[in-house]
Design a protein around this motif. Sequence first.
Motif, mmCIF file in Angstrom:
data_model
loop_
_atom_site.group_PDB
_atom_site.id
_atom_site.type_symbol
_atom_site.label_atom_id
_atom_site.label_comp_id
_atom_site.label_asym_id
_atom_site.label_seq_id
_atom_site.Cartn_x
_atom_site.Cartn_y
_atom_site.Cartn_z
ATOM 1 N N ILE A 83 3.334 -47.242 -15.741
ATOM 2 C CA ILE A 83 4.194 -46.300 -15.055
ATOM 3 C C ILE A 83 5.238 -47.209 -14.302
ATOM 4 O O ILE A 83 5.098 -47.991 -13.663
ATOM 5 C CB ILE A 83 2.952 -45.931 -14.136
ATOM 6 N N GLY A 84 6.391 -46.697 -14.468
ATOM 7 C CA GLY A 84 7.623 -47.252 -13.815
ATOM 8 C C GLY A 84 7.745 -46.553 -12.759
ATOM 9 O O GLY A 84 7.160 -45.279 -12.510
ATOM 10 N N MET A 85 8.371 -47.157 -11.507
ATOM 11 C CA MET A 85 8.475 -46.663 -10.258
ATOM 12 C C MET A 85 10.236 -47.050 -9.764
ATOM 13 O O MET A 85 10.348 -48.171 -9.718
ATOM 14 C CB MET A 85 7.615 -46.879 -9.401
ATOM 15 N N VAL A 86 10.588 -45.951 -9.164
ATOM 16 C CA VAL A 86 12.147 -46.130 -8.679
ATOM 17 C C VAL A 86 11.986 -45.866 -7.043
ATOM 18 O O VAL A 86 11.109 -44.586 -7.257
ATOM 19 C CB VAL A 86 13.207 -45.567 -9.394
ATOM 20 N N PHE A 87 12.712 -46.404 -6.359
ATOM 21 C CA PHE A 87 12.418 -46.061 -4.741
ATOM 22 C C PHE A 87 13.830 -45.410 -4.223
ATOM 23 O O PHE A 87 14.693 -45.952 -4.579
ATOM 24 C CB PHE A 87 11.927 -47.336 -3.975
ATOM 25 N N LEU A 99 20.051 -59.547 -13.371
ATOM 26 C CA LEU A 99 19.369 -60.023 -14.826
ATOM 27 C C LEU A 99 17.757 -60.327 -14.403
ATOM 28 O O LEU A 99 17.010 -59.813 -14.839
ATOM 29 C CB LEU A 99 19.887 -61.006 -15.431
ATOM 30 N N ALA A 100 17.874 -61.316 -13.287
ATOM 31 C CA ALA A 100 16.389 -61.644 -12.775
ATOM 32 C C ALA A 100 15.722 -60.351 -12.314
ATOM 33 O O ALA A 100 14.558 -60.172 -12.403
ATOM 34 C CB ALA A 100 16.447 -62.791 -11.728
ATOM 35 N N ASN A 101 16.316 -59.375 -11.256
ATOM 36 C CA ASN A 101 15.663 -58.257 -10.865
ATOM 37 C C ASN A 101 15.140 -57.401 -12.109
ATOM 38 O O ASN A 101 14.180 -56.773 -11.814
ATOM 39 C CB ASN A 101 16.820 -57.676 -10.233
ATOM 40 N N VAL A 102 16.001 -57.311 -13.124
ATOM 41 C CA VAL A 102 15.641 -56.363 -14.324
ATOM 42 C C VAL A 102 14.593 -57.097 -14.910
ATOM 43 O O VAL A 102 13.541 -56.573 -15.104
ATOM 44 C CB VAL A 102 16.871 -56.222 -15.285
ATOM 45 N N ILE A 103 14.347 -58.256 -15.012
ATOM 46 C CA ILE A 103 13.171 -59.102 -15.673
ATOM 47 C C ILE A 103 11.949 -58.958 -15.054
ATOM 48 O O ILE A 103 10.709 -58.589 -15.566
ATOM 49 C CB ILE A 103 13.780 -60.580 -15.908
ATOM 50 N N VAL A 156 20.038 -50.727 -11.401
ATOM 51 C CA VAL A 156 19.393 -51.780 -11.850
ATOM 52 C C VAL A 156 17.781 -51.771 -11.697
ATOM 53 O O VAL A 156 17.140 -52.037 -12.633
ATOM 54 C CB VAL A 156 19.742 -53.244 -10.833
ATOM 55 N N ALA A 157 17.440 -50.618 -10.755
ATOM 56 C CA ALA A 157 16.113 -50.306 -10.545
ATOM 57 C C ALA A 157 15.425 -49.571 -11.696
ATOM 58 O O ALA A 157 14.341 -49.808 -12.047
ATOM 59 C CB ALA A 157 15.723 -49.662 -9.238
ATOM 60 N N ILE A 158 16.303 -48.683 -12.192
ATOM 61 C CA ILE A 158 16.003 -47.983 -13.447
ATOM 62 C C ILE A 158 15.792 -49.043 -14.528
ATOM 63 O O ILE A 158 14.742 -49.036 -15.375
ATOM 64 C CB ILE A 158 17.206 -46.967 -13.835
ATOM 65 N N ALA A 159 17.058 -49.847 -14.484
ATOM 66 C CA ALA A 159 16.588 -50.811 -15.870
ATOM 67 C C ALA A 159 15.517 -51.582 -15.530
ATOM 68 O O ALA A 159 14.836 -51.994 -16.887
ATOM 69 C CB ALA A 159 17.869 -51.770 -15.929
#
Lengths: 254, 357
Positions: A83-87, A99-103, A156-159
Amino acid sequence: MSLLKIEDLHKIYPNGTHALKGVSLSVEEGEFLVIIGLSGSGKSTLLRSINRLIEPTSGTIEFMGKNITHVHGRELRELKTKIGMVFQQFNLIKRRSVLANVITGKLGSLGTLQSILERFPDSVIEEAKKNLEIVGIPEKADLRADSLSGGQQQRVAIARSLMQNPKLLLADEPVASLDPATSNSVMQYFEKVNKEFGTTVICNLHFLSLVRRYATRVIALKQGEVIYEGQPEEIDEAWFKKIYGEEAEEVEIR
Amino acid sequence: MSKHKSIVDPHKIIKDRKDREEKVNLVKAALLDAFFVFYSIVVVQRAVYYKFWLELRELPFSWSEIGAFAILSLAAGALWASSRTSISARLFSIHKDNRITKYSVEIFGWFLFNITFIAGWMITRVSLVDLFTKEGIEGANRIFGSLLSPELGIFDEALFAIIETVYIALVATIVSIPLTLALSFLTARNLMKDNKVQAVVYYFFRVILNFIRSIEPLIWAIVFSVWVGIGPYAGMIALLVHTIASNAKLYSEAIESIEEGPVEAITATGANKFQVIWYAVVPQIVLPFLSFTIYRWDINVRMATIIGLVGGGGIGTMLMQYQGLAKWNEVGLIVIMIAVVVWIMDYVSAKIREAIY
């Protein structure tokens, strides 16, 4: 079989706030469900109960046919990877690169030592870059996350959530801190994820114009109870006043 | 598929919780009121009546009298709190909102403040006469005079001693870092609230660190100078122990005040505890940690000068020797050198901390 089935869900916070009062609903695969309601109506609590960021007080939640109301430990972490989550506040690691955030979306399936030493397989890095392309900002990969605009940070959060290949994507007022134009463009990425990858989306929203445009179904919460369930276009003046109170007036955003 | 229907009634949970909270608060208020009454009786009897009114030199004391006061106070506290008009009822928000409460809080609060001040005045034996005796002023003149004409003959010796002091502080600070880091994660409330084991670990280390911190480095130096022998090593360990305990508190407070958002986001991806800490917590605390550590080095230099007084090596030991021989000109030089070095450290550490942020 429904992807998600919630029955008689209650949540009482330690301070005594009764945030959810017997919420029941089910979500089919591929839906774009929007939850509306005033601040404090229990929208965020409901969303956070689904991926178990908070512990429900009573009731049951079934996800992919499995009762997940009280799973814990490894099982809970496995549930969360699906389950993904975006805030609302994006919640990126400000000092790290995009990139680190996406990883970090992939951490659930990486080993502890490996992720602390930050030795990621090339496949993961490639996947992160691909997901940045999906949200349209591949050129920002090496920038610090907090140097991006609000809309870009939300992308980025979606990615990041796409790294999980989620069955379900939860979005907690994802555009509430963005301006109207940016809001629409960010919502389009949710639509893209929903239509192209068939990911089920549950999204808390405030603006009815966005609701009508993106939702396939709407649920309205008021003081912790579901008071409306139906198609977005069926929300007329009378319903609007019932959901948002007598003094409310609809504002348009495009 | 088996479904367990919940048998919990949410409304009952809320009501039970409220009732319990109310009861607990009432007991707390009664105990606190009892303490206030007890304190008032004792202070009024001893400081105001015996000392101020009767001007007794030796104050009479008996445990049976104290015991009687305690029982009387408990009864008074229970009565007062259950009337819901007491100062403690107000503190725990279970008070009746009326005029009696208002007056009892104001009048009794003012009364407590005044008797406390009077008792403090008595205990510290404040005396303007002692400040202006003839011999006293002559002594002060002599010392200030010597301090202002320092003996430069011991400059080399003092320089070596003060370098030793700076290094004692430096080593204590550096060695403290890894231990402090580990302990700060174990004593951060927001990281240790998941289960009972974590709670036990949290309280265990909190209590130990609080204990260590509440004992001044000066006293630790006495302990370690017996343990490892007088000298810089004892001073270094004393500083180290205290640095770990105080910085672990500062560090863990920094961890407790981080933004929860990233923690929530990383947790939501299914990451485990270590990953959450590494990705969501660590990036937020690196700078405050560095800043605290540098500041602590500065504090440690200051403390290292004092620690020498009890055998912790460095400039303090030297100061102690010359003071014992009443060589005030030499003491003057040492004091000036300490002031200069402390001032430099203060300035440098402030500059570094500014540069970091």
